[in-house]
Design a protein around this motif. Structure first.
Motif, PDB file in Angstrom:
ATOM      1  N   VAL A 103     -17.547 -69.877  58.466  1.00  0.00           N
ATOM      2  CA  VAL A 103     -17.821 -71.502  58.329  1.00  0.00           C
ATOM      3  C   VAL A 103     -16.690 -71.927  57.481  1.00  0.00           C
ATOM      4  O   VAL A 103     -16.028 -73.162  57.438  1.00  0.00           O
ATOM      5  N   ALA A 104     -16.423 -71.147  56.298  1.00  0.00           N
ATOM      6  CA  ALA A 104     -15.396 -71.572  55.433  1.00  0.00           C
ATOM      7  C   ALA A 104     -14.199 -71.163  55.744  1.00  0.00           C
ATOM      8  O   ALA A 104     -13.370 -72.300  55.530  1.00  0.00           O
ATOM      9  N   ALA A 120     -22.776 -67.710  46.013  1.00  0.00           N
ATOM     10  CA  ALA A 120     -21.727 -67.009  45.300  1.00  0.00           C
ATOM     11  C   ALA A 120     -21.134 -65.627  45.957  1.00  0.00           C
ATOM     12  O   ALA A 120     -20.966 -64.772  45.156  1.00  0.00           O
ATOM     13  N   GLY A 121     -21.370 -65.650  47.246  1.00  0.00           N
ATOM     14  CA  GLY A 121     -20.741 -64.451  47.838  1.00  0.00           C
ATOM     15  C   GLY A 121     -21.914 -63.527  48.155  1.00  0.00           C
ATOM     16  O   GLY A 121     -21.647 -62.542  48.964  1.00  0.00           O
ATOM     17  N   GLU A 129     -12.977 -62.467  50.492  1.00  0.00           N
ATOM     18  CA  GLU A 129     -11.664 -62.463  51.135  1.00  0.00           C
ATOM     19  C   GLU A 129     -11.216 -63.524  51.554  1.00  0.00           C
ATOM     20  O   GLU A 129      -9.934 -63.920  51.558  1.00  0.00           O
ATOM     21  N   VAL A 130     -12.184 -64.359  52.278  1.00  0.00           N
ATOM     22  CA  VAL A 130     -11.700 -65.757  52.905  1.00  0.00           C
ATOM     23  C   VAL A 130     -11.085 -66.743  51.727  1.00  0.00           C
ATOM     24  O   VAL A 130     -10.095 -67.140  51.700  1.00  0.00           O
ATOM     25  N   ILE A 131     -11.850 -66.616  50.703  1.00  0.00           N
ATOM     26  CA  ILE A 131     -11.299 -67.537  49.605  1.00  0.00           C
ATOM     27  C   ILE A 131     -10.128 -67.228  48.838  1.00  0.00           C
ATOM     28  O   ILE A 131      -9.039 -67.650  48.640  1.00  0.00           O
ATOM     29  N   GLY A 178      -8.070 -61.629  43.140  1.00  0.00           N
ATOM     30  CA  GLY A 178      -7.006 -62.617  42.927  1.00  0.00           C
ATOM     31  C   GLY A 178      -7.562 -63.975  43.103  1.00  0.00           C
ATOM     32  O   GLY A 178      -6.487 -64.924  43.406  1.00  0.00           O
ATOM     33  N   ILE A 179      -8.709 -64.396  43.076  1.00  0.00           N
ATOM     34  CA  ILE A 179      -9.184 -65.838  43.252  1.00  0.00           C
ATOM     35  C   ILE A 179      -8.910 -66.594  41.933  1.00  0.00           C
ATOM     36  O   ILE A 179      -9.420 -65.954  40.579  1.00  0.00           O
TER      37      ILE A 179
END
Length: 274
Positions: A103-104, A120-121, A129-131, A178-179
């Motif tokens: 959905v994200a 929160a995942g 991974e998507v973020i 890396g977020i």
């Protein structure tokens, strides 16, 4: 203190307001109110005029014991709403309230700027991974279990200490992906009794040690109206009181149903503090 929303830097060192828009039939306050295009656009326009920096769009009610909604159903609700809003109000910074990575992903690809994840995942191991792939700001909320089970999971030895550990671990995990832009939400009403909600609120300044923007979502929640022996429709005044106190305790984003009243809190707070 800034977050990057589709190339636009938003300064959250001064408090901002996030307006809530639920396109679900069963959310605890506004469920079913926004069923057609005109109703959705009218509410978005009102919130933007009233001063919302962000609009938080949700298609899966996360109230206690909420009904299960399939991933495909959630996507089929959310994407048309994103497309509609951005067609008519293209500058809108849309946050998507979802704990599902698919959905994200679909939401970001259709123009959403922020992901607001109640889990929160923890309910979807692909979310980080998507973020990271799309490099969008990520709101991480504290919760145990899921919306169907969370109110049975309120046994803590030291709730604030355990929440700080929870966030510290997740922040480290997010950084490892890396977020960059992270926001934390204590999750009032999620896996917490009314008394625990107020204990967390009382000690809210302790979250400053995490050195991240703090989002507070208490709008019309049962911790307010049950404490006042009233109901959700009459909880605006109590919401305004707690939003004001939250600002004094370091809140940087107020997530609310009633944008105008929250903006008045921010305006008067800034008069005193800027």
């Amino acid at each position: 203190m800034t977050i990057n929303c589709k190339g636009q830097l938003i300064d959250v060192s001064t408090p901002k307001v996030m307006g809530i828009l639920n396109v679900t039939p069963n959310s605890f306050f506004d469920g079913g109110k926004y069923k057609n295009e005109n109703e959705i656009l009218s509410q978005v326009e009102k919130m933007l005029i009233d001063g919302a920096t962000f609009i938080d769009l949700g298609a899966y009610s996360s109230k206690p014991s909420a009904e299960f909604v399939s991933e495909q159903e959630e996507i089929s609700r959310i994407i048309p709403a994103i497309d509609l809003i951005l067609k008519h109000f293209p500058e809108t910074i849309l946050s998507i309230d979802t704990f599902r990575s698919e959905v994200a992903k679909a939401s970001i690809e259709n123009g959403a700027a922020i992901i607001n994840d109640i889990a929160a995942g923890n309910l979807d191991d692909k979310m980080f991974e998507v973020i990271a792939k799309y490099n969008v700001p990520y709101i991480m909320m504290h919760m145990r279990g899921n919306p169907q089970t969370m109110q049975k999971l309120t046994n803590y030895e030291d709730i604030v200490k355990e929440m700080l550990f929870y966030f510290s671990e997740l922040i480290a995990k997010a950084r490892s992906f890396g977020i960059n832009d992270l926001i934390i939400d204590p999750g009032f009403g999620f896996a917490k009794t009314i008394e625990q909600n107020y204990e967390v609120f009382q000690k809210m300044e302790l979250f400053k040690m995490l050195e991240l923007p703090l989002l507070i979502g208490i709008s019309r929640k049962s911790m307010i109206y049950k404490s006042l022996n009233t109901n959700v429709e009459k909880a605006l005044n109590g919401t305004t009181v707690l939003n004001t106190l939250a600002l004094t305790k370091g809140a940087k984003i107020l997530r609310v149903h009633d944008v105008k009243e929250a903006m008045e809190c921010v305006t008067l707070f800034n008069k005193i503090n800027l």
